[in-house]
Design a protein around this motif. Sequence first.
Motif, short mmCIF file in Angstrom:
data_model
loop_
_atom_site.label_atom_id
_atom_site.label_comp_id
_atom_site.label_asym_id
_atom_site.label_seq_id
_atom_site.Cartn_x
_atom_site.Cartn_y
_atom_site.Cartn_z
N SER A 149 33.21 7.06 -0.12
CA SER A 149 34.53 6.67 0.06
C SER A 149 34.69 5.71 -1.26
CB SER A 149 34.93 5.84 1.25
OG SER A 149 34.20 4.72 1.38
N GLY A 150 33.79 5.14 -1.74
CA GLY A 150 33.66 4.25 -3.09
C GLY A 150 34.17 5.12 -4.17
N TYR B 146 37.78 5.41 -4.53
CA TYR B 146 38.35 4.35 -5.04
C TYR B 146 38.24 4.28 -6.59
CZ TYR B 146 40.06 2.81 -0.62
OH TYR B 146 40.55 2.73 0.63
N ARG B 147 37.18 4.58 -6.89
CA ARG B 147 36.65 4.76 -8.30
C ARG B 147 37.52 5.75 -9.16
NH1 ARG B 147 31.41 2.43 -9.86
NH2 ARG B 147 30.61 1.31 -7.93
N SER C 193 38.02 -2.08 -7.39
CA SER C 193 38.14 -2.90 -6.58
C SER C 193 39.63 -3.58 -6.63
CB SER C 193 37.29 -3.93 -6.41
OG SER C 193 37.06 -5.01 -7.45
N ALA D 147 41.75 -1.25 -5.03
CA ALA D 147 41.49 -1.18 -3.49
C ALA D 147 42.20 -2.20 -2.79
CB ALA D 147 40.07 -1.10 -3.35
N ARG E 11 45.34 2.22 -0.31
CA ARG E 11 44.41 2.47 0.73
C ARG E 11 45.03 3.61 1.82
NH1 ARG E 11 40.43 -0.94 0.11
NH2 ARG E 11 39.39 0.15 2.00
N ARG F 108 33.28 0.28 2.59
CA ARG F 108 33.59 -1.15 2.95
C ARG F 108 34.28 -1.12 4.23
NH1 ARG F 108 31.48 -0.61 -1.34
NH2 ARG F 108 31.58 -1.87 -3.09
N ASP F 109 35.04 -0.33 4.63
CA ASP F 109 35.76 -0.43 6.03
C ASP F 109 35.78 0.87 6.72
OD1 ASP F 109 36.97 1.41 4.17
OD2 ASP F 109 39.11 0.87 4.79
N MET F 110 34.56 1.58 6.63
CA MET F 110 34.39 3.12 7.26
C MET F 110 34.33 2.58 8.82
SD MET F 110 33.97 5.28 5.22
CE MET F 110 35.29 4.38 4.52
N ARG G 207 33.50 -9.28 -7.39
CA ARG G 207 33.91 -7.98 -6.68
C ARG G 207 33.77 -8.37 -5.19
NH1 ARG G 207 32.11 -2.22 -6.45
NH2 ARG G 207 30.03 -2.64 -7.51
N ASP H 110 36.91 -8.07 -2.57
CA ASP H 110 36.57 -6.92 -1.52
C ASP H 110 36.67 -7.77 -0.24
OD1 ASP H 110 36.33 -5.05 -3.34
OD2 ASP H 110 34.11 -4.69 -2.92
N ARG I 238 40.40 -9.67 0.44
CA ARG I 238 41.67 -8.98 0.43
C ARG I 238 42.47 -9.04 2.06
NH1 ARG I 238 38.64 -3.32 -0.99
NH2 ARG I 238 38.23 -3.00 1.29
#
Length: 225
Positions: free
Chosen positions: A34-35, A38-39, A102, A105, A111, A132-134, A182, A186, A189
């Motif tokens: 998933s990162g 976002y990248r 980030s 994100a 999101r 991060r939020d899986m 970062r 992360d 937020r």
Amino acid sequence: AQVPVITLDGPGGAGKGTLAGKLSTWLGWSLLDSGALYRLVGLGALRENLSVDIDDDIQRAADQARALDVRFIAGDDGQRIELAGENVTQTIRQDEIAKAASRWATIPAVREALLARQRTFAAAPGLIADGRDMGTMIFPEADLKIFVTASAEERARRRHEQLSAQGEPASLSRIYREIVDRDTRDASRKASPLKPADDAYVIDTTGDSVTASARKVRDLVVAKG
Ligand code: C5P
């Protein structure tokens, strides 16, 4: 029953990506990085000079996120990532892109735009979801949730070694600062902050070799049946 899902969350550089890849090969399950999504949003925003402080730009980034023309192509040494046919596998690993990712994100509209797509990765026989939020947001019903962490010093050292091996000189103290920045962004937020799910198993890989960390993860998977 639903497709089985194992989530791997944690801060950047903890080794999640490597562990997720190993687990997916071992189990023969698909992989969600998933990162990378976002990248890709960060890359698109940088290329178009979009600002997180401008409403129209946020709208544009969210639209791009929803429409991302991305392909993940499995290969022997990880996945190749194509954005509209362009191979961006290496490009999106740059620290500049991580930083942009980030920043974007933190934006709820971005999101939200990636939410449905992430869930479509769940397919038989199973999914390894890395992010991060899986475990907290995207797959709250996951069968096994793992939170992989390591000290910031160790993660900076690993990144430094990786860059040196690639022949890219970088200062360890600058890498450390970027990692802490970062992490802070992360974790602080409002939208889906980085934190272990209540029912996650926490694995600290500080001081561990990749083999040792992989064994810890594997033991957990075996123990959970
Ligand atoms: O994991 P990776 O370093 O590729 O992630 C890049 C950035 O994307 C993270 O620093 C984080 O801000 C964001 N991200 C996120 N939620 C995810 C995965 C990544 O917010 N599930």
